[in-house]
Design a protein around this motif. Sequence first.
Motif, PDB file in Angstrom:
ATOM      1  N   GLN A  74       0.822  -1.219   0.000  1.00  0.00           N
ATOM      2  CA  GLN A  74       0.000   0.000   0.000  1.00  0.00           C
ATOM      3  C   GLN A  74       0.854   1.266   0.000  1.00  0.00           C
ATOM      4  O   GLN A  74       0.620   2.204   0.757  1.00  0.00           O
ATOM      5  CB  GLN A  74      -0.960  -0.027   1.197  1.00  0.00           C
ATOM      6  CG  GLN A  74      -1.989  -1.121   1.050  1.00  0.00           C
ATOM      7  CD  GLN A  74      -2.652  -1.522   2.337  1.00  0.00           C
ATOM      8  OE1 GLN A  74      -2.362  -0.966   3.394  1.00  0.00           O
ATOM      9  NE2 GLN A  74      -3.533  -2.494   2.260  1.00  0.00           N
ATOM     10  N   GLU A 108      -5.875   4.648  -3.060  1.00  0.00           N
ATOM     11  CA  GLU A 108      -5.201   5.526  -2.104  1.00  0.00           C
ATOM     12  C   GLU A 108      -5.485   7.000  -2.377  1.00  0.00           C
ATOM     13  O   GLU A 108      -4.815   7.887  -1.834  1.00  0.00           O
ATOM     14  CB  GLU A 108      -3.695   5.241  -2.111  1.00  0.00           C
ATOM     15  CG  GLU A 108      -3.363   3.825  -1.631  1.00  0.00           C
ATOM     16  CD  GLU A 108      -1.877   3.539  -1.573  1.00  0.00           C
ATOM     17  OE1 GLU A 108      -1.098   4.500  -1.378  1.00  0.00           O
ATOM     18  OE2 GLU A 108      -1.485   2.366  -1.714  1.00  0.00           O
ATOM     19  N   SER A 115      -4.349   0.637  -7.498  1.00  0.00           N
ATOM     20  CA  SER A 115      -3.776   1.027  -6.203  1.00  0.00           C
ATOM     21  C   SER A 115      -3.799   2.538  -6.022  1.00  0.00           C
ATOM     22  O   SER A 115      -4.078   3.037  -4.915  1.00  0.00           O
ATOM     23  CB  SER A 115      -2.339   0.493  -6.087  1.00  0.00           C
ATOM     24  OG  SER A 115      -2.310  -0.912  -6.153  1.00  0.00           O
TER      25      SER A 115
END
Length: 647
Positions: free
Chosen positions: A562, A596, A592
Amino acid sequence: MIFERFSPFKNLFSLLNQQVRSFARDPFPNKLTHYLHRAKLIDSIRLALRSNSPNSLNPLLQTRLLDSFVVANAFRSAPSADSAISFFENLKQVPNFAHSQNTIFAFGTVLAKFKRKEELKALIGDAKDGKFNNVKVSFMNLLFWYSTAGDLQEVLETWEEYRNEENRLSTEAHNIVMGLYAQKGMNFEAVEAFRGMIDQGVIPNSRTYTIVIEHLVRLGKLDAAMEVFTVLPSMRIKRTLKQFLILVEGFVGGERFDVVKSLLKEMREDGKLPGRAMRIYLERMKEAGFAGETDEFLVEMLPDGRIKSVGSCEDSSDEDEDGDDDVNEGVDVHTVKLKPWLDPKALANALKQWSPEVVTILEDAKFVWTSRLVCKVLRNFTSPETAWNFFCWVASQPGFSHDIYTVQRMMTLLARHGNVELVDKLINKVRREQMILPFSTIRLLVEFYGISKNADAALKVFRDDRTLCGHISMFNLMLLYSSLLRALTKCRRNTDALDILDEMILNGICPDIQTFSGLIYHFALQGDIKTVQQLFSMIRQSGMEPDAYMFKLLIQAYCKCQRAALAYRVFVDMRNSNLMPDAATKDLLVKSLWQEGRRKEAVIVEERYEETDGVLPLALRGHVWTVSSEDLTRVYSIYSNSVIAPA
């Protein structure tokens, strides 16, 4: 009165109950006894399949020992398609016998081997129609059968059907198609099949390179075949006996005995016990004046006179003590000479329940123990305790003594299971008896200690025991360092790994790109950005440039922990190096970034993708710790340039 009236039914029920218990109870006291009875029956069927007497097979099929294991192994031993078909038809008359996946596969393989295509297609049709109960014919079964039969059209049709149903085909499926093209002299198609494999991200295995090497040798391209063979260690690909045999055959045929000498030396370093198929070529080399280089191997290949043929060693003393049917009834055992049937995997499985009783039966069986057989049995043990018991027991058997081949096999099995104390005991034996360990064994010990999470043991082997294999070349030392680094990262010994890396470089040994890729991936997964940056600096200081696969690994690692912002920075560096990720890595990065909240960066990645006209490679060539895109490209170039004649 009521009780008396029903007493006959009671007696009948009691009798049936006894019979059920009798059939449910295992008729053999242990698995080894069962194995030996099966082996005797298989040998009798093998003889019957070769007999001139048409009725010799029937009595053998009435025994209670007949099961799918016996039938499958009997099919594999069939000397002809007609004998296998006759056996198959006779089995239809056996009550309660049902074919299994193994028996149908074995029968189909015999039909394919002898090019009986019509009978094979009929068998496949029956299986698809459910005539063999739960037996299913897979795409891989079909590919294997059709390729064995040499039926290219059926292979390609099955391949297309397979591709439509599977997202990604196995390496072996690619090997089958590529191998058949090579056999039929379709050079361009074979090369394209290899290219298609690596472009789709399928990692070639040892068999893939066996096909490449054999194809090159068949075309007389010996130097190209040797060049491919030489690249395999840098890709951490296990070199096989078949590859050595193909090359020895080719270079002996070309009377290039200097190359054969180097191949024999490498066989020793790889710890390979040569097969008897190599004997004829080494004898030719000996006749040419190279006795010193060949005598050691030729001794290992001599036929063992202690092994008698099953057609001349049957007598009444070997009868089943339980009074079972004589499995040799109707067979003239003196007309056919066969070596006894033996399955090392089944034998190892039968020895799982190691006990004094099993040991007594094993001794009474009078097996002829050779290094080759002991190695095969050891390889098939799943329990290190049972393997060690067998290893110690067989050492005391008449006519047998352990050599470096059996010792190294036992050592690697123990290391994989973390039995450090016993491995050290064997290492002391090697040192005491001044044996020379193959280099490959030292590497395997280090790697298996990594798998069993024994970092200290791996370090000890590297520091103290590597001298047991004699002189180690700089290239092999680089491979050994790489194996140790991988083992340490598996054990989460990060500080030790970095210390070993520094030591390696200070000793003038430069890690290859695969080693750097493995380290970068490991530290990136842990979010250790500082170490990743240091490793990137080391790569450039070593005169190397990160390849597309290394960038891909780094993007994947940062996304997994992450850290999409870091993954995006890697993507920018990748684009600045005129490289692009494959489609799957791009999709992972975009996903991803969105997760985020980095939508701007996600849009930029998509825009860069559109600049390539929406075309990205399906997969990038390489594999973490083992295969670099450079090595794959090199092998492809050698293969392509050697096989496809220039226009």
